[in-house]
Structures are given as C-alpha cells and as structure tokens.
Scaffold this motif. Structure first.
Motif, PDB file in Angstrom:
ATOM      1  N   GLN A 104       0.827  -1.199   0.000  1.00  0.00           N
ATOM      2  CA  GLN A 104       0.000   0.000   0.000  1.00  0.00           C
ATOM      3  C   GLN A 104       0.867   1.257   0.000  1.00  0.00           C
ATOM      4  O   GLN A 104       0.566   2.230  -0.692  1.00  0.00           O
ATOM      5  CB  GLN A 104      -0.933   0.015   1.214  1.00  0.00           C
ATOM      6  CG  GLN A 104      -2.040  -1.004   1.138  1.00  0.00           C
ATOM      7  CD  GLN A 104      -2.845  -1.082   2.421  1.00  0.00           C
ATOM      8  OE1 GLN A 104      -2.435  -0.567   3.455  1.00  0.00           O
ATOM      9  NE2 GLN A 104      -3.984  -1.753   2.372  1.00  0.00           N
ATOM     10  N   ASP A 105       1.943   1.231   0.790  1.00  0.00           N
ATOM     11  CA  ASP A 105       2.849   2.383   0.823  1.00  0.00           C
ATOM     12  C   ASP A 105       3.507   2.602  -0.534  1.00  0.00           C
ATOM     13  O   ASP A 105       3.630   3.732  -0.993  1.00  0.00           O
ATOM     14  CB  ASP A 105       3.931   2.186   1.896  1.00  0.00           C
ATOM     15  CG  ASP A 105       3.385   2.268   3.304  1.00  0.00           C
ATOM     16  OD1 ASP A 105       2.234   2.747   3.466  1.00  0.00           O
ATOM     17  OD2 ASP A 105       4.103   1.866   4.246  1.00  0.00           O
ATOM     18  N   GLN A 106       3.928   1.500  -1.173  1.00  0.00           N
ATOM     19  CA  GLN A 106       4.556   1.618  -2.490  1.00  0.00           C
ATOM     20  C   GLN A 106       3.559   2.143  -3.523  1.00  0.00           C
ATOM     21  O   GLN A 106       3.903   2.983  -4.356  1.00  0.00           O
ATOM     22  CB  GLN A 106       5.128   0.277  -2.935  1.00  0.00           C
ATOM     23  CG  GLN A 106       6.358  -0.143  -2.167  1.00  0.00           C
ATOM     24  CD  GLN A 106       6.817  -1.539  -2.520  1.00  0.00           C
ATOM     25  OE1 GLN A 106       6.084  -2.319  -3.139  1.00  0.00           O
ATOM     26  NE2 GLN A 106       8.034  -1.877  -2.116  1.00  0.00           N
ATOM     27  N   ALA A 107       2.314   1.658  -3.454  1.00  0.00           N
ATOM     28  CA  ALA A 107       1.293   2.136  -4.388  1.00  0.00           C
ATOM     29  C   ALA A 107       1.015   3.624  -4.163  1.00  0.00           C
ATOM     30  O   ALA A 107       0.860   4.386  -5.124  1.00  0.00           O
ATOM     31  CB  ALA A 107       0.009   1.324  -4.222  1.00  0.00           C
ATOM     32  N   ALA A 108       0.962   4.042  -2.918  1.00  0.00           N
ATOM     33  CA  ALA A 108       0.736   5.456  -2.618  1.00  0.00           C
ATOM     34  C   ALA A 108       1.912   6.297  -3.104  1.00  0.00           C
ATOM     35  O   ALA A 108       1.716   7.394  -3.630  1.00  0.00           O
ATOM     36  CB  ALA A 108       0.536   5.651  -1.116  1.00  0.00           C
ATOM     37  N   GLN A 109       3.129   5.776  -2.950  1.00  0.00           N
ATOM     38  CA  GLN A 109       4.312   6.505  -3.413  1.00  0.00           C
ATOM     39  C   GLN A 109       4.306   6.627  -4.933  1.00  0.00           C
ATOM     40  O   GLN A 109       4.600   7.696  -5.475  1.00  0.00           O
ATOM     41  CB  GLN A 109       5.572   5.780  -2.936  1.00  0.00           C
ATOM     42  CG  GLN A 109       6.846   6.547  -3.170  1.00  0.00           C
ATOM     43  CD  GLN A 109       8.059   5.823  -2.598  1.00  0.00           C
ATOM     44  OE1 GLN A 109       7.973   4.689  -2.175  1.00  0.00           O
ATOM     45  NE2 GLN A 109       9.183   6.507  -2.606  1.00  0.00           N
ATOM     46  N   ARG A 110       3.948   5.536  -5.634  1.00  0.00           N
ATOM     47  CA  ARG A 110       3.869   5.590  -7.102  1.00  0.00           C
ATOM     48  C   ARG A 110       2.795   6.579  -7.540  1.00  0.00           C
ATOM     49  O   ARG A 110       2.990   7.335  -8.497  1.00  0.00           O
ATOM     50  CB  ARG A 110       3.575   4.203  -7.673  1.00  0.00           C
ATOM     51  CG  ARG A 110       4.785   3.292  -7.707  1.00  0.00           C
ATOM     52  CD  ARG A 110       4.500   2.051  -8.520  1.00  0.00           C
ATOM     53  NE  ARG A 110       3.405   1.258  -7.985  1.00  0.00           N
ATOM     54  CZ  ARG A 110       3.533   0.255  -7.112  1.00  0.00           C
ATOM     55  NH1 ARG A 110       4.724  -0.079  -6.684  1.00  0.00           N
ATOM     56  NH2 ARG A 110       2.477  -0.411  -6.690  1.00  0.00           N
ATOM     57  N   ALA A 111       1.667   6.582  -6.849  1.00  0.00           N
ATOM     58  CA  ALA A 111       0.591   7.509  -7.200  1.00  0.00           C
ATOM     59  C   ALA A 111       1.041   8.956  -7.001  1.00  0.00           C
ATOM     60  O   ALA A 111       0.730   9.826  -7.825  1.00  0.00           O
ATOM     61  CB  ALA A 111      -0.646   7.222  -6.358  1.00  0.00           C
ATOM     62  N   GLU A 112       1.774   9.215  -5.921  1.00  0.00           N
ATOM     63  CA  GLU A 112       2.276  10.572  -5.670  1.00  0.00           C
ATOM     64  C   GLU A 112       3.284  10.980  -6.740  1.00  0.00           C
ATOM     65  O   GLU A 112       3.259  12.115  -7.228  1.00  0.00           O
ATOM     66  CB  GLU A 112       2.910  10.640  -4.280  1.00  0.00           C
ATOM     67  CG  GLU A 112       3.476  11.984  -3.924  1.00  0.00           C
ATOM     68  CD  GLU A 112       2.432  13.083  -3.828  1.00  0.00           C
ATOM     69  OE1 GLU A 112       2.807  14.260  -3.940  1.00  0.00           O
ATOM     70  OE2 GLU A 112       1.235  12.785  -3.647  1.00  0.00           O
ATOM     71  N   GLU A 113       4.175  10.059  -7.138  1.00  0.00           N
ATOM     72  CA  GLU A 113       5.145  10.358  -8.197  1.00  0.00           C
ATOM     73  C   GLU A 113       4.434  10.617  -9.526  1.00  0.00           C
ATOM     74  O   GLU A 113       4.800  11.546 -10.259  1.00  0.00           O
ATOM     75  CB  GLU A 113       6.134   9.206  -8.343  1.00  0.00           C
ATOM     76  CG  GLU A 113       7.118   9.089  -7.196  1.00  0.00           C
ATOM     77  CD  GLU A 113       7.985   7.847  -7.276  1.00  0.00           C
ATOM     78  OE1 GLU A 113       7.878   7.091  -8.269  1.00  0.00           O
ATOM     79  OE2 GLU A 113       8.762   7.628  -6.344  1.00  0.00           O
ATOM     80  N   ASP A 114       3.419   9.816  -9.831  1.00  0.00           N
ATOM     81  CA  ASP A 114       2.648  10.028 -11.061  1.00  0.00           C
ATOM     82  C   ASP A 114       1.968  11.393 -11.048  1.00  0.00           C
ATOM     83  O   ASP A 114       1.933  12.087 -12.062  1.00  0.00           O
ATOM     84  CB  ASP A 114       1.593   8.928 -11.232  1.00  0.00           C
ATOM     85  CG  ASP A 114       2.196   7.587 -11.602  1.00  0.00           C
ATOM     86  OD1 ASP A 114       3.388   7.557 -11.988  1.00  0.00           O
ATOM     87  OD2 ASP A 114       1.472   6.571 -11.497  1.00  0.00           O
ATOM     88  N   ARG A 115       1.430  11.772  -9.888  1.00  0.00           N
ATOM     89  CA  ARG A 115       0.771  13.074  -9.773  1.00  0.00           C
ATOM     90  C   ARG A 115       1.780  14.200 -10.009  1.00  0.00           C
ATOM     91  O   ARG A 115       1.498  15.165 -10.719  1.00  0.00           O
ATOM     92  CB  ARG A 115       0.134  13.224  -8.389  1.00  0.00           C
ATOM     93  CG  ARG A 115      -0.703  14.493  -8.242  1.00  0.00           C
ATOM     94  CD  ARG A 115      -1.022  14.814  -6.811  1.00  0.00           C
ATOM     95  NE  ARG A 115       0.156  15.056  -5.999  1.00  0.00           N
ATOM     96  CZ  ARG A 115       0.877  16.195  -6.010  1.00  0.00           C
ATOM     97  NH1 ARG A 115       0.557  17.172  -6.819  1.00  0.00           N
ATOM     98  NH2 ARG A 115       1.932  16.333  -5.238  1.00  0.00           N
ATOM     99  N   LYS A 116       2.983  14.066  -9.441  1.00  0.00           N
ATOM    100  CA  LYS A 116       4.016  15.089  -9.633  1.00  0.00           C
ATOM    101  C   LYS A 116       4.452  15.172 -11.097  1.00  0.00           C
ATOM    102  O   LYS A 116       4.654  16.260 -11.625  1.00  0.00           O
ATOM    103  CB  LYS A 116       5.223  14.798  -8.744  1.00  0.00           C
ATOM    104  CG  LYS A 116       4.991  15.090  -7.286  1.00  0.00           C
ATOM    105  CD  LYS A 116       6.230  14.781  -6.467  1.00  0.00           C
ATOM    106  CE  LYS A 116       5.996  15.045  -4.993  1.00  0.00           C
ATOM    107  NZ  LYS A 116       7.189  14.716  -4.190  1.00  0.00           N
ATOM    108  N   ILE A 117       4.601  14.014 -11.734  1.00  0.00           N
ATOM    109  CA  ILE A 117       5.005  13.989 -13.147  1.00  0.00           C
ATOM    110  C   ILE A 117       3.939  14.649 -14.012  1.00  0.00           C
ATOM    111  O   ILE A 117       4.248  15.444 -14.901  1.00  0.00           O
ATOM    112  CB  ILE A 117       5.288  12.545 -13.601  1.00  0.00           C
ATOM    113  CG1 ILE A 117       6.584  12.044 -12.941  1.00  0.00           C
ATOM    114  CG2 ILE A 117       5.388  12.446 -15.110  1.00  0.00           C
ATOM    115  CD1 ILE A 117       6.843  10.562 -13.141  1.00  0.00           C
TER     116      ILE A 117
END
Length: 175
Positions: A104-117
C-alpha cells in the motif's frame, strides 16, 4: 426539639439498585477457555489455546466458538497433519499484514510520483504553448549572450526554437 423525619425512598429506587448490581456482575461473565497443556496442567484463559493443543485436550470453550477444523491433505497421515483453527484464522498474520502495508505504501508513493510527473508535464506544456505563440506571433525576441549583451533571434534560430517548442508540446501535452 423533634427528631428529623426520614422519608421513604421513591418507588423505583430498589429496582434501580438491583439493576445496577446485575449490570456490575454482567461485566465479569466473559468467554472462558479451559484446556490441558503438554505437561498435563489445566489452563484457563479468555483467549483460545495455542495452535499446538490437540482437540481432545480442550476441555471447555465459549458457547459461540466452533470446534477446530482438521484439514488433512490427501496422502498425509491425520496425526501429522496441521490443525487449522477458527481462532487462528481470526488472528492476523503479521507477515501478511506488513507485506500488505508495504504494498500500500509503495502504491501510494507511485501515485504521488505520477501526480508530480503529470503536474510537471502540464506546466511544461503550458510554457511550451506560450513560447510557440510568441514565436509564431512575429514579435522580435531577444536574449542575452555570454557577455550580457542583448541579441535578437534570427530566422534560423526562431525556426529551431519553434521546432523545440512543438517537440515539447507533442510529448507533454499528449493526453
């Protein structure tokens, strides 16, 4: 001088006292387990016995608890087969829960990175579109060279900047 007069309690007073006493006693009635451990001692607890305790050694269980389910794979001796319990299924496996938390933490981190990109691409897209409008508008564009002097773009430099702006738009403005 006369003695103070003592009045009788209200009609529902004794009922209230009895109800409060029953409520106080109801808190002590909890589910109790009773089993014989490996050394033969009888154990009492409000928690189920450990998984290694055989079904025949469980002497008492709470009324709402079902007996253990013995799962025996084909070709395995029932005496050596693992015992699955309803209580063991109710207890969360710390390894599984920590793995799920990590995922879940990794998915949240990927989602945050995608949002920043996406935000960066939107910003780049807007800047490139503004630059392209300026270049195609025919306005004279100047820059500062290494010496700090003002230099105007010639037609070749303007074409290169236009090409660069269109490339950024093609990459960052694609939806």
């Amino acid at each position: 001088m006369s003695a103070p007069r003592i009045s009788n309690p209200p009609a529902g007073f004794y009922r209230l006292i009895v109800c409060l006493a029953l409520l106080a006693l109801a808190g002590t009635a909890q589910a109790q387990w009773k089993w014989r451990d490996a050394t033969g001692n009888v154990q009492y607890s409000d928690l189920p016995p450990p998984p290694g305790v055989a079904e025949k050694d469980i002497l008492q269980r709470p009324a709402n608890q079902r007996p253990r389910i013995v799962v025996t794979p084909v070709g395995v001796n029932a005496a050596s087969a693992p015992v699955a319990t309803a209580s063991a299924a109710a207890r969360p496996d710390p390894e599984v829960s920590s793995r799920k938390k990590l995922e879940q933490d990794q998915a949240a981190q990927r989602a945050e990175e995608d949002r920043k990109i996406k935000a960066q691409k939107a910003e780049n897209c807007k800047a490139a579109q503004d630059q392209l409008r300026l270049l195609e508008g025919g306005v004279r564009i100047s820059r500062r060279d290494e010496r700090g002097e003002r230099v105007f773009l010639d037609d070749q430099q303007r074409a290169e900047e236009t090409k660069r702006a269109r490339a950024v738009i093609a990459v960052d403005c694609a939806r």
